[in-house]
Design a protein around this motif. Structure first.
Motif, mmCIF file in Angstrom:
data_model
loop_
_atom_site.group_PDB
_atom_site.id
_atom_site.type_symbol
_atom_site.label_atom_id
_atom_site.label_comp_id
_atom_site.label_asym_id
_atom_site.label_seq_id
_atom_site.Cartn_x
_atom_site.Cartn_y
_atom_site.Cartn_z
ATOM 1 N N ILE A 1 -9.155 -12.736 -2.225
ATOM 2 C CA ILE A 1 -7.750 -12.701 -2.313
ATOM 3 C C ILE A 1 -7.268 -11.575 -1.295
ATOM 4 C CG2 ILE A 1 -6.036 -12.222 -3.993
ATOM 5 C CD1 ILE A 1 -8.314 -12.299 -6.285
ATOM 6 N N ASN A 2 -6.186 -12.132 -0.629
ATOM 7 C CA ASN A 2 -5.265 -11.574 0.234
ATOM 8 C C ASN A 2 -4.466 -10.777 -0.173
ATOM 9 O OD1 ASN A 2 -3.121 -12.981 0.166
ATOM 10 N ND2 ASN A 2 -3.660 -14.813 1.690
ATOM 11 N N SER A 3 -3.722 -10.081 0.824
ATOM 12 C CA SER A 3 -2.786 -8.938 0.391
ATOM 13 C C SER A 3 -1.502 -9.580 -0.413
ATOM 14 C CB SER A 3 -2.372 -8.119 1.571
ATOM 15 O OG SER A 3 -1.749 -8.761 2.538
ATOM 16 N N GLN B 1 -11.252 -24.399 -4.876
ATOM 17 C CA GLN B 1 -12.476 -24.860 -5.813
ATOM 18 C C GLN B 1 -12.724 -23.735 -6.830
ATOM 19 O OE1 GLN B 1 -12.447 -23.542 -2.792
ATOM 20 N NE2 GLN B 1 -13.555 -21.878 -2.660
ATOM 21 N N LEU B 2 -12.037 -22.624 -6.630
ATOM 22 C CA LEU B 2 -12.359 -21.591 -7.814
ATOM 23 C C LEU B 2 -11.424 -21.651 -8.951
ATOM 24 C CD1 LEU B 2 -12.891 -18.614 -5.252
ATOM 25 C CD2 LEU B 2 -14.458 -19.375 -6.935
ATOM 26 N N GLU B 3 -10.291 -22.432 -8.797
ATOM 27 C CA GLU B 3 -9.589 -22.611 -9.857
ATOM 28 C C GLU B 3 -9.481 -24.128 -10.331
ATOM 29 O OE1 GLU B 3 -8.422 -20.279 -7.304
ATOM 30 O OE2 GLU B 3 -8.704 -18.974 -8.855
ATOM 31 N N SER B 4 -10.622 -24.936 -9.913
ATOM 32 C CA SER B 4 -10.669 -26.326 -10.200
ATOM 33 C C SER B 4 -12.315 -26.682 -10.730
ATOM 34 C CB SER B 4 -10.469 -27.334 -9.370
ATOM 35 O OG SER B 4 -10.946 -26.924 -7.963
ATOM 36 N N TRP B 5 -12.743 -27.123 -9.654
ATOM 37 C CA TRP B 5 -14.275 -27.634 -9.819
ATOM 38 C C TRP B 5 -15.308 -26.747 -9.964
ATOM 39 C CZ3 TRP B 5 -12.439 -31.979 -11.473
ATOM 40 C CH2 TRP B 5 -11.250 -32.641 -10.830
ATOM 41 N N LEU C 1 -21.182 -15.648 -6.171
ATOM 42 C CA LEU C 1 -19.730 -15.238 -5.986
ATOM 43 C C LEU C 1 -18.817 -16.375 -5.559
ATOM 44 C CD1 LEU C 1 -20.176 -11.808 -4.208
ATOM 45 C CD2 LEU C 1 -19.503 -12.075 -6.550
ATOM 46 N N GLY C 2 -19.260 -17.570 -5.264
ATOM 47 C CA GLY C 2 -18.663 -18.621 -4.628
ATOM 48 C C GLY C 2 -18.333 -18.558 -3.356
ATOM 49 N N THR D 1 -16.299 -12.503 -12.010
ATOM 50 C CA THR D 1 -16.771 -11.893 -10.848
ATOM 51 C C THR D 1 -15.617 -11.420 -9.839
ATOM 52 O OG1 THR D 1 -16.463 -14.291 -9.545
ATOM 53 C CG2 THR D 1 -18.353 -13.951 -10.978
ATOM 54 N N GLN D 2 -16.408 -10.976 -8.587
ATOM 55 C CA GLN D 2 -15.640 -10.299 -7.840
ATOM 56 C C GLN D 2 -14.272 -11.108 -7.298
ATOM 57 O OE1 GLN D 2 -17.738 -8.874 -4.471
ATOM 58 N NE2 GLN D 2 -15.945 -7.939 -3.577
ATOM 59 N N PHE D 3 -14.745 -12.166 -7.123
ATOM 60 C CA PHE D 3 -13.468 -13.175 -6.513
ATOM 61 C C PHE D 3 -13.200 -14.276 -7.512
ATOM 62 C CE2 PHE D 3 -16.545 -12.036 -2.654
ATOM 63 C CZ PHE D 3 -15.582 -11.070 -2.310
ATOM 64 N N GLY D 4 -13.621 -14.179 -8.667
ATOM 65 C CA GLY D 4 -13.193 -15.347 -9.533
ATOM 66 C C GLY D 4 -11.963 -15.685 -10.129
#
Length: 425
Positions: A338-340, A59-63, A372-373, A69-72
């Motif tokens: 975002i994981n390792s 959803q963060l790379e689309s709609w 932050l979503g 932001t921290q996780f954007g």
């Protein structure tokens, strides 16, 4: 116990419980089904084109982008054709069609595994009733039937192999399964051998019908109905081989949709809708980006953007959006964290679904996530809410939204939820 965040192959397969449930449907639970509203709906010409992005679209790379932001993530948000509404810069063509679309940004569902999530989302996650519910395509095929064209009511365009897939039908019985067109090609050996005359072909069909009738006297009715249905579908498709003739597709459409797999399959989806198929599902795989997420998004989202925007533009230009419901759906969204492996994992807590047409509000965003979503801010919406919304958009009367299975009334969608009124015009 593995601590790897990556999915393993068995997590993409059906669980034994789901397999047994699907098998039970073929053993007779569906043969006593009595539709309540089928006759009322057969004359409606509303149709559905559902795009299933298998693995989970971010959803963060689309709609629902959250840039800076921290996780954007690294991608920007861009304006759309509707002032004040922004989507990811990975969807530039879709952004220009926003005035036809509605986005629900407050989807909150229950499963974060593929094996459970795929089935629960496709079935609308109804309450446990001791039966296996049908997927949305099979439900629409049952409730609305084929259009007047006689084309199969549920067609699934997918990568890989095709065939007649009965598992989607659940307790409705195998007749309501999906005709899968592998790589948008017709079923193998569809046409009779050129050496067979028309008269001989007709004689063979009459003989087959007699054998089937005799065979059916010792079998469950729904098994025979499915067998007969497959032959009827084959007869219909034999008269519509033009649907598979790529030389009849305008070259400019090939360019607009793209020559990649999803482009070709969405173009076929549009043509099937125009031909009169009631419900078309188009699958795209490889969206499960646990690693190298941003590079893969840069590729996959753009591959989605091009044909999806062309599809919406074409349906709108031809006034088909008045009667065609378009849905973009996954089993869940992806984690803000975002994981390792530089990937995003599964995230059912807060994700987005896009849709258009058939009475859905145009140019609308409903629901919201926090800054932050990470979670939904305000009312959360389950897939059950969406099933009610889509059935209402298709004109299925609210007071008749139930199946009768062996004298047991079963709601067609989760009975604790209702349609999302803000999405309906």
């Amino acid at each position: 116990m593995s601590r790897s965040p990556l999915c393993r192959p068995h997590e993409h397969r059906l669980s034994r419980r789901h397999f047994m449930g699907a098998g039970a449907a073929t053993l007779g639970f569906g043969n006593m089904l009595r539709p309540v509203v089928a006759e009322d709906l057969r004359d409606k010409d509303r149709q559905v084109l559902c795009i299933w992005l298998d693995g989970g679209m971010s959803q963060l790379e689309s709609w629902d982008p959250k840039p800076n932001t921290q996780f954007g993530g690294p991608f920007r948000a861009i304006p759309t054709s509707v002032p004040g509404i922004h989507v990811s810069e990975l969807l530039p063509k879709t952004a220009q069609q926003m005035h036809h679309l509605a986005i629900l940004r407050s989807v909150h569902t229950q499963d974060n595994s593929h094996s459970a999530g795929v089935a629960r989302i496709n079935r609308g996650d109804p309450k446990e009733r001791g039966v296996v519910y049908p997927y949305l395509g099979s439900a629409v095929a049952k409730l609305m039937g084929p259009t007047k064209t006689g084309l199969p009511p549920y067609v699934w365009v997918k990568p890989g192999s095709g065939g007649f897939k009965t598992q989607d039908a659940g307790f409705l019985g195998p007749s309501y399964g999906a005709l899968a067109l592998g790589d948008a090609k017709p079923p193998a050996n569809l046409l009779p051998h050129p050496s067979l005359t028309s008269a001989d072909y007709q004689l063979r069909q009459e003989l087959r019908t007699r054998f089937n009738e005799r065979f059916g006297k010792r079998r469950f009715n729904n098994e025979m109905a499915a067998d007969t249905s497959v032959y009827d579908i084959a007869q219909t498709l034999m008269r519509r081989m033009d649907l598979f003739d790529e030389s009849k597709v305008p070259a400019k459409d090939v360019v607009r949709y793209g020559s990649h797999e999803l482009g070709r399959h969405l173009l076929m989806g549009r043509r099937l809708i125009e031909a009169g198929v009631r419900f078309v599902k188009v699958n795209s795989y490889h969206w499960d980006s646990h690693g190298d997420h941003f590079n893969s998004s840069d590729c996959l989202h753009r591959q989605f953007d091009q044909p999806f925007a062309a599809l919406i533009e074409d349906l709108a230009d031809r006034s088909l959006l008045d009667n065609v419901l378009v849905i973009v759906l996954s089993e869940f969204g992806r984690t803000p964290r975002i994981n390792s492996h530089c990937g995003r994992d599964h995230w059912p807590e807060a994700w987005s679904v896009a849709m258009a047409g058939c009475g859905i509000q145009r140019g609308a965003v409903v629901g919201a996530t926090n800054a932050l979503g990470t979670f939904v801010e305000g009312p959360e919406h389950d897939i059950g809410h969406l099933f009610h919304t889509w059935f209402q958009a298709l004109g299925i009367p609210k007071e008749h939204m139930e199946y009768i299975n062996q004298d047991q009334p079963l709601p067609v969608a989760h009975d604790d939820f209702s349609a999302i009124s803000e999405l309906l015009s």
